[in-house]
Design an enzyme around this catalytic site. Structure first.
Site, PDB file in Angstrom:
ATOM      1  N   LYS A 165      -4.846  -2.625   9.961  1.00 48.87           N
ATOM      2  CA  LYS A 165      -4.840  -2.942   8.727  1.00 48.87           C
ATOM      3  C   LYS A 165      -5.356  -4.176   8.233  1.00 48.87           C
ATOM      4  O   LYS A 165      -5.737  -4.462   7.144  1.00 48.87           O
ATOM      5  CB  LYS A 165      -3.910  -2.250   7.811  1.00 48.87           C
ATOM      6  CG  LYS A 165      -3.761  -0.638   8.045  1.00 48.87           C
ATOM      7  CD  LYS A 165      -4.544   0.391   7.308  1.00 48.87           C
ATOM      8  CE  LYS A 165      -4.261   1.561   7.394  1.00 48.87           C
ATOM      9  NZ  LYS A 165      -4.996   2.441   6.659  1.00 48.87           N
TER      10      LYS A 165
ATOM     11  N   ASP B 285       0.595  -1.169  -0.053  1.00 50.08           N
ATOM     12  CA  ASP B 285       0.106   0.035   0.133  1.00 50.08           C
ATOM     13  C   ASP B 285       0.834   1.444  -0.170  1.00 50.08           C
ATOM     14  O   ASP B 285       1.783   1.477   0.700  1.00 50.08           O
ATOM     15  CB  ASP B 285      -0.919   0.040   1.159  1.00 50.08           C
ATOM     16  CG  ASP B 285      -1.887   0.869   1.253  1.00 50.08           C
ATOM     17  OD1 ASP B 285      -2.312   1.478  -0.297  1.00 50.08           O
ATOM     18  OD2 ASP B 285      -2.575   1.133   2.040  1.00 50.08           O
TER      19      ASP B 285
ATOM     20  N   HIS C  24      -4.558  13.793   1.876  1.00 51.38           N
ATOM     21  CA  HIS C  24      -4.704  12.765   3.118  1.00 51.38           C
ATOM     22  C   HIS C  24      -3.697  12.628   4.148  1.00 51.38           C
ATOM     23  O   HIS C  24      -4.063  12.776   5.329  1.00 51.38           O
ATOM     24  CB  HIS C  24      -4.932  11.382   2.471  1.00 51.38           C
ATOM     25  CG  HIS C  24      -5.021  10.236   3.623  1.00 51.38           C
ATOM     26  ND1 HIS C  24      -6.054  10.135   4.268  1.00 51.38           N
ATOM     27  CD2 HIS C  24      -4.295   9.389   4.007  1.00 51.38           C
ATOM     28  CE1 HIS C  24      -6.011   8.830   5.084  1.00 51.38           C
ATOM     29  NE2 HIS C  24      -4.842   8.559   4.984  1.00 51.38           N
TER      30      HIS C  24
ATOM     31  N   TYR D 282      -5.865   0.890  16.522  1.00 60.23           N
ATOM     32  CA  TYR D 282      -4.739  -0.203  16.437  1.00 60.23           C
ATOM     33  C   TYR D 282      -3.647   0.275  15.718  1.00 60.23           C
ATOM     34  O   TYR D 282      -2.589  -0.136  15.312  1.00 60.23           O
ATOM     35  CB  TYR D 282      -5.456  -1.556  16.131  1.00 60.23           C
ATOM     36  CG  TYR D 282      -6.273  -1.991  16.805  1.00 60.23           C
ATOM     37  CD1 TYR D 282      -6.423  -1.555  17.995  1.00 60.23           C
ATOM     38  CD2 TYR D 282      -7.358  -2.794  16.136  1.00 60.23           C
ATOM     39  CE1 TYR D 282      -7.622  -2.286  18.695  1.00 60.23           C
ATOM     40  CE2 TYR D 282      -8.522  -3.279  16.908  1.00 60.23           C
ATOM     41  CZ  TYR D 282      -8.598  -2.668  18.156  1.00 60.23           C
ATOM     42  OH  TYR D 282      -9.772  -3.244  18.858  1.00 60.23           O
TER      43      TYR D 282
ATOM     44  N   GLU E 234     -11.216   3.090   3.904  1.00 58.84           N
ATOM     45  CA  GLU E 234     -10.112   4.291   3.110  1.00 58.84           C
ATOM     46  C   GLU E 234     -10.507   4.236   1.697  1.00 58.84           C
ATOM     47  O   GLU E 234     -10.480   2.941   1.210  1.00 58.84           O
ATOM     48  CB  GLU E 234      -8.807   4.085   3.470  1.00 58.84           C
ATOM     49  CG  GLU E 234      -8.389   4.389   4.826  1.00 58.84           C
ATOM     50  CD  GLU E 234      -6.636   4.511   5.100  1.00 58.84           C
ATOM     51  OE1 GLU E 234      -6.334   5.700   5.715  1.00 58.84           O
ATOM     52  OE2 GLU E 234      -5.878   3.621   4.495  1.00 58.84           O
TER      53      GLU E 234
ATOM     54  N   GLU F 198      -9.365   3.741  -1.865  1.00 62.03           N
ATOM     55  CA  GLU F 198      -8.228   3.849  -2.474  1.00 62.03           C
ATOM     56  C   GLU F 198      -8.321   3.145  -4.008  1.00 62.03           C
ATOM     57  O   GLU F 198      -9.317   2.676  -4.119  1.00 62.03           O
ATOM     58  CB  GLU F 198      -7.012   2.894  -1.961  1.00 62.03           C
ATOM     59  CG  GLU F 198      -6.835   3.527  -0.649  1.00 62.03           C
ATOM     60  CD  GLU F 198      -5.640   3.055   0.014  1.00 62.03           C
ATOM     61  OE1 GLU F 198      -4.863   2.452  -0.630  1.00 62.03           O
ATOM     62  OE2 GLU F 198      -5.359   2.810   1.454  1.00 62.03           O
TER      63      GLU F 198
ATOM     64  N   THR G  14      -4.726   6.467   0.395  1.00 60.63           N
ATOM     65  CA  THR G  14      -6.130   7.038   0.555  1.00 60.63           C
ATOM     66  C   THR G  14      -6.287   8.281  -0.666  1.00 60.63           C
ATOM     67  O   THR G  14      -5.192   9.024  -0.582  1.00 60.63           O
ATOM     68  CB  THR G  14      -6.559   7.544   1.970  1.00 60.63           C
ATOM     69  OG1 THR G  14      -6.405   6.221   2.887  1.00 60.63           O
ATOM     70  CG2 THR G  14      -7.829   7.964   2.175  1.00 60.63           C
TER      71      THR G  14
HETATM   72 CA   LIG Z   1      -4.170   2.641   3.199  1.00 58.90          CA
HETATM   73 MG   LIG Z   2      -6.727  -3.186   4.926  1.00 55.45          MG
END
Ligand SMILES: [Ca+2]
Ligand SMILES: [Mg+2]
Ligand SMILES: [Ca+2]
Ligand SMILES: [Mg+2]
Ligand code: NI
Lengths: 436, 436
Positions: free
Chosen positions: B272, B129, B136, B263, B223, B225, B369
């Site tokens: 995530k 990612d 953002h 977290y 988010e 994306e 994001t």
């Molecule tokens: Ca992300």
């Molecule tokens: Mg995720």
């Protein structure tokens, strides 16, 4: 327990061990499942009829053992790993004539390790590296942090996965270590022992406040780690309870987490993802059971999902040797032990799934660099040379601060039983010059 | 260009698009390769003889298209993707009687999208990612940082992969954005649109300086994306040059990077890795070519390996809608655009491989994001509600700060051509209560 195969006293692979791996030969270049015994490999595809007869619960041994990865076998679950292991110890033992006295089958079933090519033991879907040694964290934290760079304590407690912040924490002696820190690594660049690694390039910043420049890493390092393979996984949204964690762990390997410190030092992206080397033989947890011991006292007591009141550390002696390009011989750089890790393997696995993150067979979890309390047990050149401040001296006046082109690193490790070793073999790698 | 298949004017899948996906049906539950056209799927396994006749360079179409993932097709490389695409546009076009007038074949080859189950389009070996939106980054940085928490600038420049540090950088207006920031994510928990996500649990710290407690996330977010699939990869130790980057990118999907902020907020591990949702149809880069546009001016000029002097941003309009559990209807939360991203997809890919990190077919790279400059283009609830300070109001007095159990999120997006859309369909997900 003795095998009819001759095992030298210092062999890593006696009948008590029987690690699993993927190998191929010139005669039969198809990668397949084998088990190391002494200096031989037992080719499990050659004895599938014996499996059918003696381990009927293993449904389709010819399919499982002809795979080019252990994932199929791993996914069968611990009772079948154990049944397989028991059967292999039986069929390889001194007292069992079945294989011992069948010359034709022995001919077919045994391959000299020297004549075999080893492959990655599993198709690794996801790879996570933990950061479970307080000593390594402290060393690196002290090294990289200027005194004026302290973060506010209320920041620190939020952070569970960026280990640099934990360094700082530790330096300030305000550490409250509530959970194992981990980050996701790159599985595509995990290679098996013996694979050369090309020196990475990237942006670095030799002069503060000047623009970055592009070039090869000048602070290339090894990191002494071990890693466990997940055997059976968990479903998304579920978690693995601590008292079942060892049911999910298939076995352990040595791991060298090559690191280019100028592209890190704070992150596991470009400074880490160019290559990670693991040893080819996966030593099953059952083979390591006799070497369970207490890990460091955990204070504060972890939350209940992480708590275990039985010995969960493994007494595995580790060693790193290095051969500079100009030299002919290896010099030992460090000796450490897996039992120094603050967090146990079980705690790492449980924490990883506490949010419902699903593990799959073949997933790999590194322990993080394994440094002990003493200077001669530091698990990286960064720590040993204190970020290049001190040089390591080799024979003939050869010196090193970090790894240079052509240098070779060997990780090795074993548990010392009574009259036998449970060994991991070697995890080796040589650095090639960067591409222009 | 017109198809003999009826395409409503607002369809996401006209003949100009032809995205690839993996689908199955009740009649034939084996996942296989299909292409979306209007409200239909063209089952490529049904027209393999046509491929053999017209695209002979595609060696074994029945094998490639009967796979349960696009990885095989992706690994063939761009010339073959393009030949396949040309052939499909031809065979689906109004003027070509071959399929149009063959009722028997049409019966076999077309499946209503409504009747199909969509699967993950690829086996994702590695998922990265990025964090390529300055807007953002600025929003989140300002939000989380106390004024006294500034890091020293000499720290910041070292950091290339921990985005929290970049936030701070931006806040201080001292930002020197020299490279795209990325981190490795978890591929096991990437799911296809429509898959429910279980609310994660973990340690959080409701009271500062008190021990953490265990429990379900109370700051659960989406988010907005997009993500690209790598088609053909690179060998370990090699890098992908910027002028060849688009040869390696197969296509794009929508992505919801579900996030549990307590977290995180600083790390991409437990906050995530419990779930990431992507849309099922992969829109090929060639379909997006007409919508290339200039991205934001890059200042400072990136190092030469990242530099491109041709338009490399895509004008893709994005929208997020939310349906609270108690409500019957979706409300639009935000509208954004992929072209707001500071770093192009090509720059992300090139930077990822600059150190020799090898990409494989099916690897997925998220953009991070996608927030725009205005308040109504913010790409996460964290930004929209400013970390829960403001509530979003829905019909009948329903209010939300973050996502509650039973809430549903839809991401959607399209490019607006002259008389047609190149759409991505939807990326949907509902949150289920945490496990006890
Ligand atoms: Ca992300
Ligand atoms: Mg995720
Ligand atoms: Ca490491
Ligand atoms: Mg590495
Ligand atoms: Ni991965």
């Amino acid at each position: 327990m003795k095998s009819f195969i001759q095992i030298p006293f210092d062999s890593h692979f006696p009948i008590q061990n029987l690690p699993f791996g993927i190998f191929s030969t010139q005669q039969n270049p198809t990668p397949r499942v084998g088990v190391a015994i002494g200096d031989q490999i037992l080719d499990l595809t050659a004895i599938t009829t014996l499996f059918e007869e003696h381990v009927p619960e293993l449904k389709d041994p010819s399919n499982v053992f002809s795979q080019s990865s252990l994932n199929s076998f791993m996914s069968l679950g611990k009772p079948l790993w154990q049944a397989t292991r028991r059967f292999l110890q039986n069929i390889l033992s001194n007292g069992n004539p079945k294989l011992r006295d069948n010359d034709q089958l022995r001919q077919k079933a045994f391959v000299a390790q020297q004549a075999a090519k080893m492959h990655l033991p599993a198709q690794i879907g996801d790879y996570t590296d933990f950061y479970a040694s307080k000593e390594h964290a402290t060393n690196v934290g002290v090294m990289f942090r200027g005194k004026d760079n302290a973060l506010m304590p209320n920041w620190l407690v939020f952070i569970d996965s960026f280990y640099i912040v934990r360094y700082i924490n530790l330096k300030k002696k305000r550490s409250r270590v509530h959970l194992p820190v981990g980050y996701h690594g790159r599985s595509s660049s995990i290679v098996v022992s013996g694979t050369d690694i090309v020196r990475p390039c990237g942006q670095r910043l030799p002069v503060k406040d000047q623009p970055p420049i592009f070039g090869p890493s000048v602070k290339l390092d090894f990191e002494l780690e071990m890693a466990f393979f997940v055997g059976s996984g968990n479903k998304p949204g579920e978690r693995i309870p601590i008292d079942q964690a060892s049911q999910h762990i298939f076995g352990l390997v040595l791991m060298n987490d090559w690191s280019a410190w100028e592209y890190v030092p704070l992150g596991p992206f470009l400074g880490k993802n160019f290559g990670t080397t693991i040893s080819p033989w996966v030593v099953m947890l059952d083979a390591l059971e006799p070497f369970l011991t207490n890990g460091p006292t955990q204070d504060p007591t972890p939350l209940s999902y992480l708590e275990h009141n039985f010995p969960s550390a493994y007494d595995i002696q580790l060693e790193v040797k290095m051969k500079p390009n100009e030299s002919d011989s290896f010099k030992t750089l460090t000796r450490s032990n897996l039992k120094y890790m603050y967090w146990s393997l079980k705690q790492q696995l449980v924490h990883h799934t506490v949010n419902g993150c699903n593990m799959r067979p073949g997933d790999l979890c590194g322990t993080g660099t394994i440094s002990g309390r003493t200077e001669d047990s530091r698990g990286s050149l960064l720590e040993i040379t204190w970020n290049g401040q001190n040089e390591i001296e080799f024979e003939n006046g050869i010196k090193r601060k970090f790894i240079e082109d052509g240098d070779e690193i060997i990780l090795t490790g074993y548990c010392k039983g009574e009259g036998y070793l449970i060994g991991f073999g070697e995890c080796t790698g040589k650095i090639l010059p960067a591409l222009q």
